[in-house]
Design an enzyme around this catalytic site. Structure first.
Site, short mmCIF file in Angstrom:
data_model
loop_
_atom_site.label_atom_id
_atom_site.label_comp_id
_atom_site.label_asym_id
_atom_site.label_seq_id
_atom_site.Cartn_x
_atom_site.Cartn_y
_atom_site.Cartn_z
N THR A 101 0.86 -1.18 0.00
CA THR A 101 0.00 0.00 0.00
C THR A 101 0.90 1.23 0.00
O THR A 101 1.45 1.62 1.04
CB THR A 101 -0.93 -0.01 1.22
OG1 THR A 101 -1.70 -1.21 1.21
CG2 THR A 101 -1.88 1.19 1.16
N LYS A 179 -7.22 1.44 -3.32
CA LYS A 179 -6.79 0.84 -2.06
C LYS A 179 -6.78 1.86 -0.92
O LYS A 179 -7.25 1.58 0.19
CB LYS A 179 -5.40 0.23 -2.24
CG LYS A 179 -4.69 -0.21 -0.98
CD LYS A 179 -5.42 -1.33 -0.24
CE LYS A 179 -4.55 -1.87 0.89
NZ LYS A 179 -5.31 -2.71 1.82
#
Length: 306
Positions: A101, A179
């Protein structure tokens, strides 16, 4: 012949994903493992059974032997450092699957660098906590050229993941935008649970009634985080499930995206401020669920609920 896979990064998520690849994927060569702390690679390899994995001493060693290279690391800087090491080797025809991420701009720049060196690149962040990584029940986001998506697909749905979001032929950065926005749902959920439990305690209602409501109306992640709060798991762990630092990194990226787009995420700003208090109080042990402790302190209660 199945491709040889190389895995970089054995944190809470990486270990579970590796376990499921070894158990469910069509491999005819050991899964290669690398972690900066080598003992973590050795421990995981031992737990997965003889011949299922092989520990390598360097990224260069793994890249030389692999066809597909997975990367899942904690933040933008360490991802850049790892990919820089990968790029020192010949990666012609190799696929780099980046599952971390990170900021969309970071993944875009990394993708360009990989392609310039003759490799293929795929952005593939995953949704779900470590327990779902262990269970092979994540949600994978596969983003990049369609042929790269097809090469990586055998290691997601039915292996590490229960579902996929197919973003074939979309720009790499879009998967990270999704995300990061998705992770703000988690932040907002935890913030709401924390505030509700503190109000229930302070008002005399009692937290057990809020928890029963959550279990009945919001089963799944809401109920799981409610349990973590009420059972004191948020402060009892020696190692956080989702470290406050990493949650703040995600919040910071989401807030920067919002600012660039001309909007605000005020709930995320509130959660981020509470995460800063978690880090100040708990240090490296600070967990995202510690937002509950921060809200408790604001209300004049102890950080710990027991």
């Amino acid at each position: 012949m199945a491709p040889t896979l190389f895995w970089i990064g054995l944190g809470n998520m990486g270990r579970g994903m590796c376990k499921n690849i070894v158990e469910k994927a069509n491999l005819d060569q050991p899964l290669l493992l690398y972690n900066r702390t080598k003992q973590r690679s050795i421990d995981l390899s031992s737990s997965l059974g003889e011949g299922k994995t092989a520990v390598v001493d360097s990224i260069a060693e793994g890249v030389a032997k692999a066809d597909i290279i997975f990367v899942i690391l904690s933040n933008d800087q360490v991802v850049r450092e790892a990919i820089d090491e990968v790029l020192k080797s010949d990666i012609t025809g190799k696929l780099i699957v980046e599952c971390s991420t990170i900021h969309p701009d970071t993944t875009e720049s990394l993708g360009r660098a990989v392609v310039e060196k003759g490799g293929q690149y795929l952005t593939a962040p995953v949704f779900g906590p470590p327990a779902l990584a262990d269970a092979g029940q994540l949600i994978g986001v596969l983003c990049g050229p369609k042929d790269s998506v097809q090469r990586a697909r055998p290691y997601f749905k039915g292996v590490t993941s229960r579902a996929e979001i197919d973003m074939s032929d979309e720009p790499y950065g879009k998967a990270l935008t999704l995300k990061l926005i998705g992770n703000t749902f988690i932040l907002n959920m935890i913030e709401q649970l924390a505030e509700a439990h503190v109000l229930a305690e302070k008002s005399g209602l009692g937290t057990e009634h809020i928890h029963h409501f959550v279990e009945s109306f919001f089963p799944g992640p809401y109920a799981a985080y409610s349990n973590r709060m009420l059972q004191g798991d948020y402060f009892k762990r020696d190692y956080p499930l989702f470290a406050a630092d990493l949650a703040r990194k995600d919040a910071g990226h989401a807030l920067s995206l919002a600012k660039a787009a001309g909007t605000r995420m005020k709930n995320v700003e509130t959660a981020d401020a509470h995460l800063a208090q978690v880090k100040e109080h708990a240090g490296e042990k600070g967990d995202i669920a510690g937002i509950y402790g921060a809200v408790r302190m604001e209300a004049g209660l102890k950080y710990e609920n027991s």
